[in-house]
Design a protein around this motif. Structure first.
Motif, short mmCIF file in Angstrom:
data_model
loop_
_atom_site.label_atom_id
_atom_site.label_comp_id
_atom_site.label_asym_id
_atom_site.label_seq_id
_atom_site.Cartn_x
_atom_site.Cartn_y
_atom_site.Cartn_z
N ARG A 25 0.84 -1.21 0.00
CA ARG A 25 0.00 0.00 0.00
C ARG A 25 0.86 1.25 0.00
O ARG A 25 0.59 2.22 -0.74
CB ARG A 25 -0.91 0.00 1.23
CG ARG A 25 -1.93 1.13 1.26
CD ARG A 25 -2.51 1.29 2.64
NE ARG A 25 -1.51 1.81 3.57
CZ ARG A 25 -1.61 1.71 4.89
NH1 ARG A 25 -2.64 1.12 5.46
NH2 ARG A 25 -0.66 2.21 5.66
N PHE B 198 -5.01 -2.06 -5.81
CA PHE B 198 -5.47 -3.16 -4.96
C PHE B 198 -4.47 -4.30 -5.07
O PHE B 198 -3.84 -4.50 -6.11
CB PHE B 198 -6.89 -3.62 -5.31
CG PHE B 198 -7.10 -4.16 -6.70
CD1 PHE B 198 -6.96 -5.52 -6.96
CD2 PHE B 198 -7.46 -3.33 -7.75
CE1 PHE B 198 -7.18 -6.04 -8.23
CE2 PHE B 198 -7.68 -3.82 -9.02
CZ PHE B 198 -7.54 -5.19 -9.27
N LYS C 218 -11.74 -3.49 1.45
CA LYS C 218 -10.70 -3.15 2.41
C LYS C 218 -10.66 -4.23 3.47
O LYS C 218 -11.69 -4.60 4.03
CB LYS C 218 -10.96 -1.77 3.03
CG LYS C 218 -10.59 -0.62 2.11
CD LYS C 218 -10.46 0.69 2.86
CE LYS C 218 -9.87 1.78 1.95
NZ LYS C 218 -9.67 3.04 2.67
N LYS D 219 -5.32 -1.43 7.40
CA LYS D 219 -6.15 -2.04 6.36
C LYS D 219 -5.51 -1.80 5.00
O LYS D 219 -4.81 -0.80 4.79
CB LYS D 219 -7.56 -1.44 6.36
CG LYS D 219 -8.48 -2.00 7.45
CD LYS D 219 -9.90 -1.48 7.26
CE LYS D 219 -10.85 -2.14 8.24
NZ LYS D 219 -12.26 -1.70 8.03
N CYS E 49 -6.28 -2.40 0.49
CA CYS E 49 -7.25 -2.71 -0.56
C CYS E 49 -6.82 -4.01 -1.24
O CYS E 49 -5.66 -4.17 -1.62
CB CYS E 49 -7.31 -1.59 -1.58
SG CYS E 49 -7.99 -0.04 -0.94
#
Length: 272
Positions: free
Chosen positions: A83, A92, A145, A153, A155
């Motif tokens: 991320r 993602f 998520k 968190k 994606c």
């Protein structure tokens, strides 16, 4: 926790403080808050720790602790690192990496696959390669998520999108057999209605052909077989069942596939 000989008292104090805060990944500002030093001095200090293999620089101003005794924490942080490397871009975690997060495979994770709306060069962090797959923005959907750590968190493609991505690019999912095993393992969690809607929308109808054939072979998702067949009915071109296999085998008109692997291998994928 074991600190190597390359870690002096000041370094050890910083690392202990960061770990006490649960921060295996930390920022330059985090370090400044602990050292009480100015940014430039702290930056020079952290650069030295990177050179000595105590830290790894993820990107400008963000670091990962590499000290002995923290190996499992390093492995646990790969989704968050993905991320961070994606930056402000839509992204993602996808393909085999998404399968790993969903528990669709038990094999070790080597490279990390991230789909993004911007072309980003692959980057190696410590001993792991983070590979970015470019996608048009309109193809970034089917994302949820999910907790990657207790605090963070990320994606990730949902199970249904992960399956379609896998049948489109088995090479990014450990091979066709691996995606078939993942399908079988999650059969009770699949939202079949959602899968049909995704298949209608998905950019690669070759993936839908492989999916439909596999479901029929495994006697799964029976109620959606005819819908999948309708979705690909106008596609007259034949594609290989295993796109990474040889260009041989019989032609199956129902799914517009060339069956270039032993069909029994599909069952072996599940139970073998």
């Amino acid at each position: 926790m074991i600190l190597s000989k390359t870690v002096g008292p000041t370094s050890a104090k910083l690392i202990h403080a960061l770990l006490a805060q649960g921060k295996n990944l930390f920022t330059l500002n985090d370090a400044c808050g602990i050292t009480g030093k100015e940014k430039q001095e702290t930056s020079d200090f952290l650069r030295d720790l990177v050179n000595r293999g105590v830290l790894s620089r993820i990107k400008s101003g963000i670091f990962l602790i590499l000290i002995m005794g923290q190996e499992k924490s390093q492995l646990d942080n790969w989704p968050v690192i993905a991320r961070i490397l994606a930056g402000e871009n839509d992204y993602f975690i996808s393909h085999y990496s998404a399968m790993r997060l969903h528990g669709m495979t038990t094999h070790p994770l080597m490279d990390v696959i991230i789909t993004t709306s911007k072309r980003i060069a692959s980057k190696k962090v410590h001993d792991r390669l983070y590979q970015f797959i470019y996608s048009k923005p309109e193809h970034l959907w089917g994302i949820l998520k999910q907790w990657a750590t207790k605090q963070e968190k990320v994606c990730v493609s949902d199970i249904e999108r992960t399956l379609l991505d896998g049948f489109a690019r088995p090479d990014l999912c450990g091979g066709l057999k691996e995606i078939i095993r993942g399908l079988w393992s999650k059969q009770k969690q699949i939202d079949w209605d959602k899968l049909i809607q995704y298949a209608k929308r998905y950019h690669s109808k070759a993936a839908v052909k492989r999916l439909g054939f596999t479901l029929e072979k495994l006697n799964l998702g029976i109620d959606c077989i005819s819908s999948l067949e309708n979705i690909i009915s106008s596609k007259k071109d034949y594609v290989l069942l295993d796109p990474n296999g040889p260009k041989l085998g019989r032609y199956l008109s129902r799914w517009k596939l060339r069956i270039n692997i032993n069909e029994e291998e599909i069952m072996t994928s599940v139970w073998g």
